[in-house]
Design a protein around this motif. Structure first.
Motif, mmCIF file in Angstrom:
data_model
loop_
_atom_site.group_PDB
_atom_site.id
_atom_site.type_symbol
_atom_site.label_atom_id
_atom_site.label_comp_id
_atom_site.label_asym_id
_atom_site.label_seq_id
_atom_site.Cartn_x
_atom_site.Cartn_y
_atom_site.Cartn_z
ATOM 1 N N UNK A 51 5.964 -8.289 5.905
ATOM 2 C CA UNK A 51 5.590 -7.181 6.772
ATOM 3 C C UNK A 51 6.217 -5.883 6.303
ATOM 4 N N UNK A 52 7.532 -5.931 6.004
ATOM 5 C CA UNK A 52 8.224 -4.705 5.603
ATOM 6 C C UNK A 52 7.641 -4.130 4.344
ATOM 7 N N UNK A 53 7.209 -4.987 3.443
ATOM 8 C CA UNK A 53 6.639 -4.519 2.185
ATOM 9 C C UNK A 53 5.170 -4.183 2.320
ATOM 10 N N UNK A 95 -6.192 2.098 1.732
ATOM 11 C CA UNK A 95 -5.561 3.247 1.077
ATOM 12 C C UNK A 95 -4.643 3.985 2.036
ATOM 13 N N UNK A 96 -5.096 4.151 3.288
ATOM 14 C CA UNK A 96 -4.288 4.852 4.265
ATOM 15 C C UNK A 96 -2.990 4.102 4.557
ATOM 16 N N UNK A 97 -3.076 2.779 4.690
ATOM 17 C CA UNK A 97 -1.878 1.987 4.948
ATOM 18 C C UNK A 97 -0.928 2.017 3.765
ATOM 19 N N UNK A 98 -1.476 1.974 2.542
ATOM 20 C CA UNK A 98 -0.625 2.022 1.360
ATOM 21 C C UNK A 98 0.102 3.353 1.254
ATOM 22 N N UNK A 99 -0.600 4.452 1.573
ATOM 23 C CA UNK A 99 0.036 5.768 1.537
ATOM 24 C C UNK A 99 1.156 5.844 2.572
ATOM 25 N N UNK A 100 0.894 5.314 3.789
ATOM 26 C CA UNK A 100 1.918 5.340 4.829
ATOM 27 C C UNK A 100 3.139 4.534 4.423
ATOM 28 N N UNK A 101 2.915 3.363 3.805
ATOM 29 C CA UNK A 101 4.050 2.538 3.395
ATOM 30 C C UNK A 101 4.838 3.191 2.265
ATOM 31 N N UNK A 125 9.756 6.596 21.651
ATOM 32 C CA UNK A 125 10.370 5.497 22.397
ATOM 33 C C UNK A 125 9.734 4.164 22.023
ATOM 34 N N UNK A 126 8.426 4.171 21.847
ATOM 35 C CA UNK A 126 7.694 2.986 21.391
ATOM 36 C C UNK A 126 6.847 3.420 20.203
ATOM 37 N N UNK A 127 7.133 2.888 19.022
ATOM 38 C CA UNK A 127 6.428 3.324 17.813
ATOM 39 C C UNK A 127 6.191 2.152 16.862
ATOM 40 N N UNK A 128 4.992 2.103 16.318
ATOM 41 C CA UNK A 128 4.659 1.105 15.299
ATOM 42 C C UNK A 128 5.300 1.520 13.989
ATOM 43 N N UNK A 129 6.145 0.654 13.438
ATOM 44 C CA UNK A 129 6.907 0.999 12.237
ATOM 45 C C UNK A 129 6.485 0.209 11.005
ATOM 46 N N UNK A 130 5.622 -0.794 11.140
ATOM 47 C CA UNK A 130 5.142 -1.553 9.985
ATOM 48 C C UNK A 130 3.823 -2.212 10.339
ATOM 49 N N UNK A 133 4.806 -4.479 13.421
ATOM 50 C CA UNK A 133 6.123 -4.419 14.038
ATOM 51 C C UNK A 133 6.218 -3.128 14.842
ATOM 52 N N UNK A 134 6.667 -3.250 16.071
ATOM 53 C CA UNK A 134 6.817 -2.105 16.961
ATOM 54 C C UNK A 134 8.281 -1.994 17.355
ATOM 55 N N UNK A 135 8.861 -0.818 17.152
ATOM 56 C CA UNK A 135 10.261 -0.569 17.496
ATOM 57 C C UNK A 135 10.332 0.144 18.840
ATOM 58 N N UNK A 136 11.185 -0.385 19.715
ATOM 59 C CA UNK A 136 11.349 0.172 21.068
ATOM 60 C C UNK A 136 12.784 0.666 21.216
ATOM 61 N N UNK A 137 12.924 1.927 21.639
ATOM 62 C CA UNK A 137 14.239 2.512 21.883
ATOM 63 C C UNK A 137 14.613 2.294 23.345
ATOM 64 N N UNK A 138 15.818 1.754 23.578
ATOM 65 C CA UNK A 138 16.287 1.478 24.935
ATOM 66 C C UNK A 138 17.461 2.400 25.277
ATOM 67 N N UNK A 139 17.537 2.784 26.550
ATOM 68 C CA UNK A 139 18.651 3.605 27.014
ATOM 69 C C UNK A 139 19.832 2.740 27.439
#
Length: 280
Positions: free
Chosen positions: A33-35, A65-71, A155-160, A177-183
């Protein structure tokens, strides 16, 4: 020989299926996923009633192509952050200590050897102008550069995102993968999702759209936000582990399972992603 030809004809599809299975298994790993690994297996000799997809080939290529550029952008940003962090840790004492054992004699012998070997202008790259220092003792041609600021995540963002595109349309979709920021606690958690292409098609069809007209990143973010608003404790990895009536955990979400569990989720996603339904 005919026996060899028959063996090749029989083993060919099996080998292709093994390659497809291996690719699908590889992409499920966090490292895949990370790669951003894409699994793409095609075989013209294989036919199936599920081998058709409504997404045009040009759209698939554009999305790749769009996903490759983003990665690539994310990887470059991470490398810059890592380099900046390393430079921030280096002090002037580190430079002084690294050069403590150097002397002019150690270089003069090398330059003299180059001159004897017929190398022109040995050591001429050391310009006397570059050796001038400012009042603070720092060489004038060196300037400090501020480290690039870290991009603040939502706060909620797709990172991969990783795309699975194999011969059978029912197996196609996206790992994300979705990263969630908690307080409380002040930390971030990562949640993994599987959204099949069929789910994407069903959501888009509610507004008369096609799968490629909605972004997988937004789909994943809206799913996680919906779960957060409906009582799922995303900060607790053991949430509902003892409740057998809940068919998912707080770490991994299969979109189809969620649509079956929450009756209004599909309509909610269509409204968030494509707007309210047009009244007749």
């Amino acid at each position: 020989p005919s026996s060899t030809l028959k063996m090749a004809m029989v083993s060919g599809p099996a080998m292709i299926m093994s390659a497809a299975a291996a690719a699908a298994a590889h992409i499920c790993r966090p490292a895949g996923l990370a790669a951003g690994i894409f699994a793409h297996v095609s075989a013209k000799s294989m036919t199936s009633p599920h081998a058709c997809t409504s997404m045009p080939p040009a759209t698939i290529a554009a999305r790749r192509r769009r996903l490759l550029v983003q990665m690539a952008e994310r990887q470059a940003e991470e490398e810059l952050r890592s380099l900046a962090a390393e430079l921030d840790d280096v002090t002037e004492e580190d430079f002084d200590g690294a050069s403590a054992g150097w002397s002019d004699d150690s270089f003069s012998g090398v330059w003299a050897g180059n001159a004897a070997a017929g190398v022109d202008d040995a050591g001429s790259s050391w310009n006397s102008d570059l050796a001038e220092t400012s009042e603070g003792g720092q060489q004038e041609w060196i300037s400090r550069v501020a480290a690039p600021k870290r991009k603040a995540l939502k706060r909620i963002e797709t990172t991969a995102v990783g795309m699975v595109d194999v011969h059978f349309a029912r197996r196609n979709g996206f790992h994300a993968e979705v990263t969630v920021q908690h307080k409380k606690p002040k930390a971030a958690t990562v949640h993994r999702l599987w959204v099949s292409s069929n789910v994407m098609q069903e959501i888009a069809a509610l507004r008369g759209k096609k799968e490629h007209e909605i972004e997988i990143e937004r789909v994943c973010e809206e799913i996680v936000e919906y779960l957060d608003e409906n009582g799922v404790d995303l900060a607790d990895p053991d949430w509902a582990m003892e409740d057998d009536s809940v068919p998912f955990s707080s770490d991994f979400f299969a979109a189809r399972t969620l649509l079956n569990y929450y009756a209004d989720l599909k309509q909610h996603l269509a409204e968030k992603l494509l707007g309210p339904a047009k009244s007749e």
